[in-house]
Design a protein around this motif. Structure first.
Motif, PDB file in Angstrom:
ATOM      1  N   VAL A   1    -106.633 -71.849  -3.002  1.00 15.86           N
ATOM      2  CA  VAL A   1    -107.503 -71.524  -2.364  1.00 15.86           C
ATOM      3  C   VAL A   1    -109.458 -69.767  -1.995  1.00 15.86           C
ATOM      4  O   VAL A   1    -109.865 -69.583  -1.284  1.00 15.86           O
ATOM      5  N   GLY A   2    -108.036 -69.105  -2.590  1.00 17.47           N
ATOM      6  CA  GLY A   2    -108.418 -68.364  -3.137  1.00 17.47           C
ATOM      7  C   GLY A   2    -108.210 -67.239  -2.855  1.00 17.47           C
ATOM      8  O   GLY A   2    -108.341 -65.442  -2.585  1.00 17.47           O
ATOM      9  N   ASN A   3    -106.723 -66.756  -1.620  1.00 14.60           N
ATOM     10  CA  ASN A   3    -106.080 -66.197  -1.119  1.00 14.60           C
ATOM     11  C   ASN A   3    -105.719 -65.361  -1.901  1.00 14.60           C
ATOM     12  O   ASN A   3    -104.825 -65.255  -2.675  1.00 14.60           O
ATOM     13  N   THR A   4    -106.051 -63.563  -1.820  1.00 16.94           N
ATOM     14  CA  THR A   4    -105.568 -63.673  -2.678  1.00 16.94           C
ATOM     15  C   THR A   4    -104.977 -61.479  -2.943  1.00 16.94           C
ATOM     16  O   THR A   4    -105.121 -61.206  -1.354  1.00 16.94           O
ATOM     17  N   PHE A   5    -103.371 -61.470  -3.632  1.00 19.26           N
ATOM     18  CA  PHE A   5    -103.356 -60.625  -3.035  1.00 19.26           C
ATOM     19  C   PHE A   5    -102.895 -59.662  -4.108  1.00 19.26           C
ATOM     20  O   PHE A   5    -103.115 -59.687  -5.325  1.00 19.26           O
ATOM     21  N   THR A   6    -103.562 -58.267  -3.963  1.00 14.36           N
ATOM     22  CA  THR A   6    -103.356 -57.063  -5.575  1.00 14.36           C
ATOM     23  C   THR A   6    -102.225 -55.884  -5.696  1.00 14.36           C
ATOM     24  O   THR A   6    -102.364 -55.465  -3.969  1.00 14.36           O
ATOM     25  N   PHE A   7    -101.833 -55.652  -6.602  1.00 15.20           N
ATOM     26  CA  PHE A   7    -100.854 -54.844  -6.311  1.00 15.20           C
ATOM     27  C   PHE A   7    -101.812 -53.489  -6.223  1.00 15.20           C
ATOM     28  O   PHE A   7    -102.226 -53.135  -7.400  1.00 15.20           O
ATOM     29  N   ARG A   8    -101.916 -52.293  -5.027  1.00 12.11           N
ATOM     30  CA  ARG A   8    -102.593 -51.272  -5.200  1.00 12.11           C
ATOM     31  C   ARG A   8    -102.218 -49.961  -5.727  1.00 12.11           C
ATOM     32  O   ARG A   8    -102.307 -48.640  -6.074  1.00 12.11           O
ATOM     33  N   ASN A   9    -100.364 -50.547  -5.014  1.00 12.94           N
ATOM     34  CA  ASN A   9     -99.379 -49.272  -6.135  1.00 12.94           C
ATOM     35  C   ASN A   9     -98.956 -49.509  -7.173  1.00 12.94           C
ATOM     36  O   ASN A   9     -98.416 -50.341  -7.769  1.00 12.94           O
ATOM     37  N   SER A  10     -98.717 -47.871  -7.698  1.00  9.73           N
ATOM     38  CA  SER A  10     -97.679 -48.555  -8.977  1.00  9.73           C
ATOM     39  C   SER A  10     -96.263 -48.922  -8.674  1.00  9.73           C
ATOM     40  O   SER A  10     -95.857 -48.631  -7.355  1.00  9.73           O
ATOM     41  N   HIS A  11     -95.745 -50.081  -9.011  1.00  5.03           N
ATOM     42  CA  HIS A  11     -94.517 -50.465  -8.961  1.00  5.03           C
ATOM     43  C   HIS A  11     -93.571 -51.006 -10.101  1.00  5.03           C
ATOM     44  O   HIS A  11     -94.374 -51.886 -10.975  1.00  5.03           O
TER      45      HIS A  11
ATOM     46  N   THR B   1     -92.051 -52.002   4.284  1.00 11.85           N
ATOM     47  CA  THR B   1     -91.958 -50.838   3.408  1.00 11.85           C
ATOM     48  C   THR B   1     -91.968 -51.325   1.755  1.00 11.85           C
ATOM     49  O   THR B   1     -90.882 -51.264   1.474  1.00 11.85           O
ATOM     50  N   ASP B   2     -93.052 -51.007   0.156  1.00 11.98           N
ATOM     51  CA  ASP B   2     -92.352 -51.396  -0.565  1.00 11.98           C
ATOM     52  C   ASP B   2     -91.425 -50.318  -0.675  1.00 11.98           C
ATOM     53  O   ASP B   2     -91.274 -49.371  -0.575  1.00 11.98           O
ATOM     54  N   SER B   3     -90.483 -50.957  -1.975  1.00 16.05           N
ATOM     55  CA  SER B   3     -89.741 -50.184  -1.868  1.00 16.05           C
ATOM     56  C   SER B   3     -88.988 -50.340  -3.898  1.00 16.05           C
ATOM     57  O   SER B   3     -88.897 -52.044  -4.457  1.00 16.05           O
ATOM     58  N   ASP B   4     -89.440 -49.954  -4.881  1.00 17.82           N
ATOM     59  CA  ASP B   4     -88.792 -49.868  -5.971  1.00 17.82           C
ATOM     60  C   ASP B   4     -87.516 -50.280  -6.182  1.00 17.82           C
ATOM     61  O   ASP B   4     -87.006 -50.824  -7.216  1.00 17.82           O
ATOM     62  N   ALA B   5     -86.798 -48.999  -5.790  1.00 11.17           N
ATOM     63  CA  ALA B   5     -85.185 -49.218  -5.413  1.00 11.17           C
ATOM     64  C   ALA B   5     -84.491 -51.518  -4.977  1.00 11.17           C
ATOM     65  O   ALA B   5     -84.399 -50.998  -5.576  1.00 11.17           O
ATOM     66  N   GLY B   6     -85.662 -51.410  -3.482  1.00 11.79           N
ATOM     67  CA  GLY B   6     -85.219 -52.958  -3.413  1.00 11.79           C
ATOM     68  C   GLY B   6     -85.924 -53.565  -4.230  1.00 11.79           C
ATOM     69  O   GLY B   6     -85.674 -54.702  -3.613  1.00 11.79           O
ATOM     70  N   ASN B   7     -86.617 -53.750  -5.082  1.00 15.60           N
ATOM     71  CA  ASN B   7     -87.730 -54.460  -5.594  1.00 15.60           C
ATOM     72  C   ASN B   7     -87.737 -55.644  -4.382  1.00 15.60           C
ATOM     73  O   ASN B   7     -88.582 -56.890  -5.066  1.00 15.60           O
TER      74      ASN B   7
END
Length: 167
Positions: free
Chosen positions: A85-95, A111-117
């Motif tokens: 139905v168009g609900n959208t998430f955009t990855f705005r930060n570098s990961h 909290t987003d985490s590269d280490a925690g994937n």
């Protein structure tokens, strides 16, 4: 002259048949040229659904994205995930995802985490329907990276709310 017409008609029939067969292939059967693909989805978070930011279970609904490349590191910045139905998430930060690495895109706040994937949608509403939905995954260019439609009855044989794609 009659032979040409017969051959032309046969060629046209064969061409139409080939086009018909190509059109009959479902969109999710096509392989898209992307190192990143949807590995699985926990579309039905365990427990009773509650989208309260405090004490709810939206963070237990998640999408797993994997880098299937053997050599290329990929940055998720700019990739998009959408539902039917168009609900959208955009990855705005570098990961960044190293070859073979994966990330869980979770509902809820965190909290987003590269280490925690892990990346959080920073939204306490559920995105995936518990009965059926379609997951679209787009590259920053807008090209489709992957897509999967599911129904609970057809794709979740053990009823645990999790479906695996691409192994």
């Amino acid at each position: 002259m009659r032979i040409r017409r017969t051959l032309s008609a046969a060629a046209a029939t064969a061409g139409a048949l080939a086009l018909g067969l190509a059109a009959a292939v479902p969109a999710q059967a096509a392989e898209y040229s992307s190192a990143l693909k949807i590995k699985g989805v926990q579309y039905d978070a365990p427990g009773r659904d509650s989208n309260k930011c405090s004490g709810g279970n939206t963070r237990n609904e998640y999408l797993t994205i994997k880098n299937y490349s053997k050599t290329t590191t990929v940055n998720l910045k700019g990739y998009k995930v959408k539902d039917a139905v168009g609900n959208t998430f955009t990855f705005r930060n570098s990961h960044t995802l190293q070859p073979g690495d994966l990330v869980s895109l979770r509902g809820g706040r965190g909290t987003d985490s590269d280490a925690g994937n892990v990346v959080y949608r920073q939204n306490c509403n559920f995105i995936w329907n518990n009965d059926k939905d379609t997951i679209y995954f787009y590259k920053p260019t807008g090209a489709r990276a992957d897509v999967h439609a599911y129904t609970k009855s057809a794709n979740d044989r053990d009823g645990n709310g999790y479906i695996t794609y691409h192994g």
